[in-house]
Design an enzyme around this catalytic site. Structure first.
Site, PDB file in Angstrom:
ATOM      1  N   HIS A  77      -3.627  -2.662  -6.315  1.00 25.43           N
ATOM      2  CA  HIS A  77      -2.886  -1.428  -6.851  1.00 25.43           C
ATOM      3  C   HIS A  77      -4.265  -0.221  -7.294  1.00 25.43           C
ATOM      4  CE1 HIS A  77       0.625  -3.693  -7.597  1.00 25.43           C
ATOM      5  NE2 HIS A  77       0.457  -3.742  -6.526  1.00 25.43           N
ATOM      6  N   THR A 108       2.964  13.951  -4.367  1.00 28.06           N
ATOM      7  CA  THR A 108       2.266  14.911  -3.674  1.00 28.06           C
ATOM      8  C   THR A 108       0.750  14.960  -3.838  1.00 28.06           C
ATOM      9  OG1 THR A 108       2.419  16.729  -5.492  1.00 28.06           O
ATOM     10  CG2 THR A 108       4.209  16.575  -3.817  1.00 28.06           C
ATOM     11  N   ASP A 160       0.967  -1.162  -0.084  1.00 26.92           N
ATOM     12  CA  ASP A 160       0.164  -0.088   0.006  1.00 26.92           C
ATOM     13  C   ASP A 160       0.732   1.159  -0.023  1.00 26.92           C
ATOM     14  OD1 ASP A 160      -2.278  -1.517   0.278  1.00 26.92           O
ATOM     15  OD2 ASP A 160      -1.979  -1.661   2.424  1.00 26.92           O
TER      16      ASP A 160
END
Length: 337
Positions: free
Chosen positions: A43, A322, A13
């Site tokens: 995924h 990000t 993960d």
């Protein structure tokens, strides 16, 4: 060109799907091959607000110019594979090595019915452990024995190695993470085979001399699903205060959250033979970093953390995620390699 392998550095993960998708779009592989255990790991890739959760097809499927191959070391659930082929419309690109062992309903029943596996170990209940037992005993069925898979069979090592010999780029993705390796993880709370980069290469039939790069993916706040040691685990209330609440792609179980573990990360990078490191979840570390795509625009707190990671793992951090979207990433490979 040779092959690049992308694997998880903690307990799965870590955000490998996002990193695979980014590298695929930027480096344009002719083949994306999947190693790993089987459909016990999910995924997730997010593009333009749309989320895709896959368990069998390589998560690099979002790059439409690559063939999608599943290596012989991977267990295949034909039902899951065929459903994903249809859902993702990749029937012309997706292939399974004809030697892949098959997960049958009896394996799933055995997995879910075992008190040791389901209660103590915290298995995902997808039948992988019992199927691997049959494989070791040489009684498992292979993909070539399943009529429904006949249109999708391939010799994966042959295709992958021919591409490399022709100077083409091949991307190989692993599943789960180092901490779940049968050999090097937190035994017995591990998966049913090795998950390191060496094992992933073997799964798709690629020798070590063909591998140019190994990218190990870590997340700022490591997580794990199910039972087992987790040295830096934080209380759930603390995770909630930080705004980190996550659930497993396959099981839907709440993930346990921890603080960065530099010692574990260093060992993981060493055993995996990391040449680069990718860090995900920087926006969880500092919300002001959400969506940033340039190093200069990261906050001092985030930069300090990345520098600490490089000190811990002794390998350059080249990719910094990000946010969940594919484009929310800082790619420093040109500057650092």
């Amino acid at each position: 060109m040779g092959a690049t392998i992308i694997v998880g550095g903690f307990w799965g993960d870590e955000g490998k799907g996002k990193i695979v998708a980014h590298v695929a779009h930027s480096d344009k592989p002719v083949i994306i091959a999947r190693g790993g255990v089987g459909p016990n790991a999910g995924h997730t890739v997010e593009i333009d607000g749309q989320k895709f959760g896959v368990r069998m097809i390589p998560s690099g499927f979002v790059y439409k110019d690559a063939k999608l191959l599943i290596g012989a070391g991977v267990l295949v659930n034909p039902e899951v594979f065929l459903k994903e082929v249809e859902l993702l419309k990749v029937g012309d690109r997706a292939r399974v090595d004809y030697r892949c062992a098959i997960i049958e309903p009896k394996h799933i029943e055995a997995d879910k019915g075992s008190e040791h596996l389901s209660k103590k170990i915290g298995t995902t209940g997808t039948g992988c452990g019992p199927a691997n037992v049959d494989r070791v005993n040489r009684v498992a069925k292979q993909a070539k024995d399943i009529p429904e898979l006949k249109d999708y069979l391939a010799d994966v090592p042959l295709e992958v190695n021919q591409a490399i010999e022709n100077g083409q780029f091949v991307l190989i993705e692993g599943s789960q993470g180092f901490g779940l390796s049968l050999y090097y993880g937190t035994y017995p709370y591990v998966t049913s085979k090795d998950t390191t980069a060496s094992a992933i290469a073997s799964d798709v039939g690629v020798g070590p001399t063909r591998v140019d790069d190994v990218i190990v993916v870590f997340k700022c706040f490591p997580t794990r699903v199910g039972a087992g040691p987790f040295p830096t685990e934080m209380p759930q209330e603390e995770a909630e205060k930080l705004g980190i609440v996550e659930y497993g792609t396959v099981t839907g179980r709440r993930r346990r959250i921890g603080y960065w573990d530099g010692e574990f990360a260093r060992y993981s990078a060493m055993v995996n033979g990391a040449t680069q490191v990718a860090i995900t979840g920087v926006d969880k570390l500092d919300k002001e970093c959400y969506g940033v795509t340039e190093w200069e625009k990261l906050t001092p707190k985030a930069k300090k953390f990345i520098e600490q990671v490089e000190e811990d793992v002794r390998v350059p951090v080249t990719l910094i995620s990000t946010g969940p979207e594919l484009k929310q990433i800082i790619d420093l490979r040109k500057e650092k390699l």
